[in-house]
Every structure is written in structure tokens, then in C-alpha cells.
Design a protein around this motif. Sequence first.
Motif, PDB file in Angstrom:
ATOM      1  N   ILE A 211      -9.717 -36.619  30.288  1.00 17.77           N
ATOM      2  CA  ILE A 211     -10.839 -37.352  30.877  1.00 17.77           C
ATOM      3  C   ILE A 211     -12.060 -37.283  29.960  1.00 17.77           C
ATOM      4  CG2 ILE A 211     -12.489 -37.381  32.790  1.00 17.77           C
ATOM      5  CD1 ILE A 211     -10.196 -36.352  34.581  1.00 17.77           C
ATOM      6  N   ILE A 212     -12.331 -36.082  29.426  1.00 10.68           N
ATOM      7  CA  ILE A 212     -13.457 -35.913  28.514  1.00 10.68           C
ATOM      8  C   ILE A 212     -13.266 -36.760  27.269  1.00 10.68           C
ATOM      9  CG2 ILE A 212     -14.650 -34.247  27.017  1.00 10.68           C
ATOM     10  CD1 ILE A 212     -13.980 -32.112  29.184  1.00 10.68           C
ATOM     11  N   TYR A 213     -12.047 -36.734  26.762  1.00  9.30           N
ATOM     12  CA  TYR A 213     -11.727 -37.545  25.570  1.00  9.30           C
ATOM     13  C   TYR A 213     -11.950 -39.029  25.859  1.00  9.30           C
ATOM     14  CZ  TYR A 213      -8.926 -39.864  21.980  1.00  9.30           C
ATOM     15  OH  TYR A 213      -8.508 -40.690  20.965  1.00  9.30           O
ATOM     16  N   GLY A 218     -14.408 -43.768  24.693  1.00 13.03           N
ATOM     17  CA  GLY A 218     -14.690 -45.101  25.200  1.00 13.03           C
ATOM     18  C   GLY A 218     -16.149 -45.494  25.125  1.00 13.03           C
ATOM     19  N   SER A 219     -17.033 -44.531  24.835  1.00 10.07           N
ATOM     20  CA  SER A 219     -18.464 -44.816  24.848  1.00 10.07           C
ATOM     21  C   SER A 219     -19.087 -44.906  23.463  1.00 10.07           C
ATOM     22  CB  SER A 219     -19.200 -43.731  25.645  1.00 10.07           C
ATOM     23  OG  SER A 219     -18.732 -43.655  26.962  1.00 10.07           O
ATOM     24  N   LEU A 220     -18.478 -44.272  22.472  1.00 12.34           N
ATOM     25  CA  LEU A 220     -19.080 -44.213  21.143  1.00 12.34           C
ATOM     26  C   LEU A 220     -18.660 -45.398  20.271  1.00 12.34           C
ATOM     27  CD1 LEU A 220     -18.689 -40.384  20.443  1.00 12.34           C
ATOM     28  CD2 LEU A 220     -20.804 -41.608  20.980  1.00 12.34           C
ATOM     29  N   GLU A 226     -13.589 -42.096  15.791  1.00 12.10           N
ATOM     30  CA  GLU A 226     -12.783 -41.364  14.803  1.00 12.10           C
ATOM     31  C   GLU A 226     -13.097 -39.868  14.838  1.00 12.10           C
ATOM     32  OE1 GLU A 226     -13.089 -42.963  10.913  1.00 12.10           O
ATOM     33  OE2 GLU A 226     -12.519 -45.002  11.505  1.00 12.10           O
ATOM     34  N   LYS A 227     -14.371 -39.546  14.989  1.00 11.88           N
ATOM     35  CA  LYS A 227     -14.766 -38.131  15.040  1.00 11.88           C
ATOM     36  C   LYS A 227     -14.206 -37.453  16.279  1.00 11.88           C
ATOM     37  CE  LYS A 227     -18.974 -38.963  12.386  1.00 11.88           C
ATOM     38  NZ  LYS A 227     -20.450 -39.057  12.383  1.00 11.88           N
ATOM     39  N   VAL A 228     -14.225 -38.159  17.376  1.00  9.43           N
ATOM     40  CA  VAL A 228     -13.660 -37.614  18.612  1.00  9.43           C
ATOM     41  C   VAL A 228     -12.154 -37.415  18.459  1.00  9.43           C
ATOM     42  CG1 VAL A 228     -13.200 -38.103  21.058  1.00  9.43           C
ATOM     43  CG2 VAL A 228     -15.473 -38.552  20.094  1.00  9.43           C
ATOM     44  N   GLU A 229     -11.475 -38.406  17.889  1.00  8.28           N
ATOM     45  CA  GLU A 229     -10.022 -38.302  17.670  1.00  8.28           C
ATOM     46  C   GLU A 229      -9.697 -37.106  16.787  1.00  8.28           C
ATOM     47  OE1 GLU A 229      -8.934 -42.005  15.962  1.00  8.28           O
ATOM     48  OE2 GLU A 229      -9.344 -43.185  17.774  1.00  8.28           O
ATOM     49  N   ASP A 230     -10.419 -36.968  15.681  1.00  4.92           N
ATOM     50  CA  ASP A 230     -10.148 -35.873  14.743  1.00  4.92           C
ATOM     51  C   ASP A 230     -10.337 -34.518  15.402  1.00  4.92           C
ATOM     52  OD1 ASP A 230      -9.618 -37.706  12.772  1.00  4.92           O
ATOM     53  OD2 ASP A 230     -11.594 -37.563  11.820  1.00  4.92           O
ATOM     54  N   PHE A 231     -11.404 -34.394  16.196  1.00  9.72           N
ATOM     55  CA  PHE A 231     -11.666 -33.094  16.814  1.00  9.72           C
ATOM     56  C   PHE A 231     -10.618 -32.756  17.867  1.00  9.72           C
ATOM     57  CE2 PHE A 231     -13.389 -30.505  20.232  1.00  9.72           C
ATOM     58  CZ  PHE A 231     -13.774 -29.371  19.523  1.00  9.72           C
ATOM     59  N   GLN A 233      -7.640 -33.623  18.134  1.00 17.08           N
ATOM     60  CA  GLN A 233      -6.352 -33.277  17.547  1.00 17.08           C
ATOM     61  C   GLN A 233      -6.290 -31.793  17.208  1.00 17.08           C
ATOM     62  OE1 GLN A 233      -5.645 -35.836  14.182  1.00 17.08           O
ATOM     63  NE2 GLN A 233      -5.223 -37.645  15.445  1.00 17.08           N
ATOM     64  N   THR A 234      -7.432 -31.227  16.859  1.00 20.59           N
ATOM     65  CA  THR A 234      -7.454 -29.794  16.475  1.00 20.59           C
ATOM     66  C   THR A 234      -7.339 -28.865  17.671  1.00 20.59           C
ATOM     67  OG1 THR A 234      -9.882 -29.602  16.583  1.00 20.59           O
ATOM     68  CG2 THR A 234      -8.919 -30.369  14.501  1.00 20.59           C
ATOM     69  N   ILE A 235      -7.766 -29.304  18.852  1.00 22.74           N
ATOM     70  CA  ILE A 235      -7.730 -28.396  20.005  1.00 22.74           C
ATOM     71  C   ILE A 235      -6.560 -28.661  20.930  1.00 22.74           C
ATOM     72  CG2 ILE A 235     -10.232 -28.035  19.974  1.00 22.74           C
ATOM     73  CD1 ILE A 235     -10.377 -29.848  22.455  1.00 22.74           C
ATOM     74  N   THR A 236      -5.812 -29.730  20.665  1.00 20.60           N
ATOM     75  CA  THR A 236      -4.666 -30.034  21.528  1.00 20.60           C
ATOM     76  C   THR A 236      -3.340 -29.793  20.820  1.00 20.60           C
ATOM     77  OG1 THR A 236      -4.785 -32.371  20.845  1.00 20.60           O
ATOM     78  CG2 THR A 236      -5.936 -31.735  22.891  1.00 20.60           C
ATOM     79  N   GLN A 237      -3.421 -29.318  19.581  1.00 15.59           N
ATOM     80  CA  GLN A 237      -2.183 -29.051  18.832  1.00 15.59           C
ATOM     81  C   GLN A 237      -1.511 -27.793  19.359  1.00 15.59           C
ATOM     82  OE1 GLN A 237      -3.429 -28.903  14.738  1.00 15.59           O
ATOM     83  NE2 GLN A 237      -3.325 -31.129  14.477  1.00 15.59           N
TER      84      GLN A 237
END
Length: 237
Positions: A211-213, A218-220, A226-231, A233-237
Motif C-alpha cells: 500500500i505504501i509503495y 502513484g503520486s510521484l 524509479e527511486k521508489v522502485e529501487d528502494f 527492491q532492497t527491502i523486499t528481497q
Amino acid sequence: MNINYDYITYADVMRARREMYEKAHEKHATNSILNTARDLFSQGAFDMCIKICNGLLDSHDPKQLYDAKKLIALSYYSQQDFEKADEAFFNLSENSTNSDDYFNAVICAALNRNFERSKSLFEVALEKYTHYGTQKNMPSVQLILHYMITLISVDEIELAKEQFQLLKQIYMRVNNSDEVFLRSRALEPVEKFLEISSPVLKTYSQDELEIIYDDLHGSLDEAGKEKVEDFFQTITQ
């Protein structure tokens, strides 16, 4: 002709001048003592600074009294005596219109794990900034960020989550990830905000993270996405 008995004699003039001199001398002496206390504070002699400033707490000059109280509070904070710093900054904030005074009280209350006080003072700090804030004061978004950082440092994650959600809403409304644009509004770059918030984010469930993602992504703008996607990925691996 009526006689005016309400006249000023030479003795009255001399007495008034003497009183003015004594007040000026007292003020000069107090300022000198405060300067000494400031020097001691800058040298790390906090106990001596506190001792000197305690001797000025009967001052009738509001500015001098304020300065003495603030040096005492800052000295306790510098000594990491957060219990005494909590009380000192709380007392300093009373009747103050300066949001920074309230914010300092918020931080010390949180560090002292006095969370109910920190929460109530935090609301007042934001209110004072809205009504009296100047360029010299810490912007409200920085108040929220540093409050979250402090709460994380004392493992008060549930309350830290509230600050994260406030900041998330701000970033969603801004809808711009350009670093210069964000800095002009006292906001950290998106990736830094997320990195700082990672201890909080790691406590959310997978569904909550999604939901946070979705909210941020969806707002930026495209760069922000891209920054949200990159980050994430690091905490959901």
C-alpha cells in the motif's frame, strides 16, 4: 495661583539617575556573567555553566532569564542527562512562541521516553511554527523528520510510524522528486527519506508495504517512481 506640589527636586533627579545607573550596571554585569557561561558551554564545561546560570534565575530581565534557562537546558542535553534536559526544555517552552523551544522539548521528552509529553508538545510545536515561524526556525517538515528519527533511536516504532505517514502524505502532495525543488521546501530527497525511514518500513507487513509503495509510486513523477522502485527492491528481497 495654585501651587503644584508634584514637582521634581534635584534630589529626585539624582535618585533617578542613580537608580538608572544601578540598573544599567546590573544588566551589564549579568550580560558579562552570561557571556562567561556561554564561553564555558562552548568549552564543554557544562557543570560550571549550569552553576553560573542557576545564579541568574532570579533575573527580572526576560531576555537574560530566557538565555540562562536555555544554556542550562542545552548543558543537560549535551551531558545526555535527558531526564533533566526534558524538564529544563519543558520549562523553557512555557509561554514561548518560538517553535524551536517546543521542538527541543519534544526531542528531549522522547529521549527521556516521556512519550505522552512529547506527543502533546509536538502538536504545539507545529502550531507555533504555523503562527509564529520565521526563516530562523526549523521548518515543520524537518520537525516531523527529526522527531521520527529520535523515536526510531529509542525504539518507539509505533509513534515513529505516525511521523512517517505524515511525511509520506507530504511527498505525495508535492508530486515532484527533483532534489533542488525538494530542498527548497526543506524536504530530503526521496531516496534519503526512504532510507531514513527503513527501520519503520521494515516493521510493516508485506500487504502494508504494498500500500505504501502504491501510494508513493502513484503520486510521484517518473524519476520519483524509479527511486521508489529501487528502494523497495532492497527491502523486499
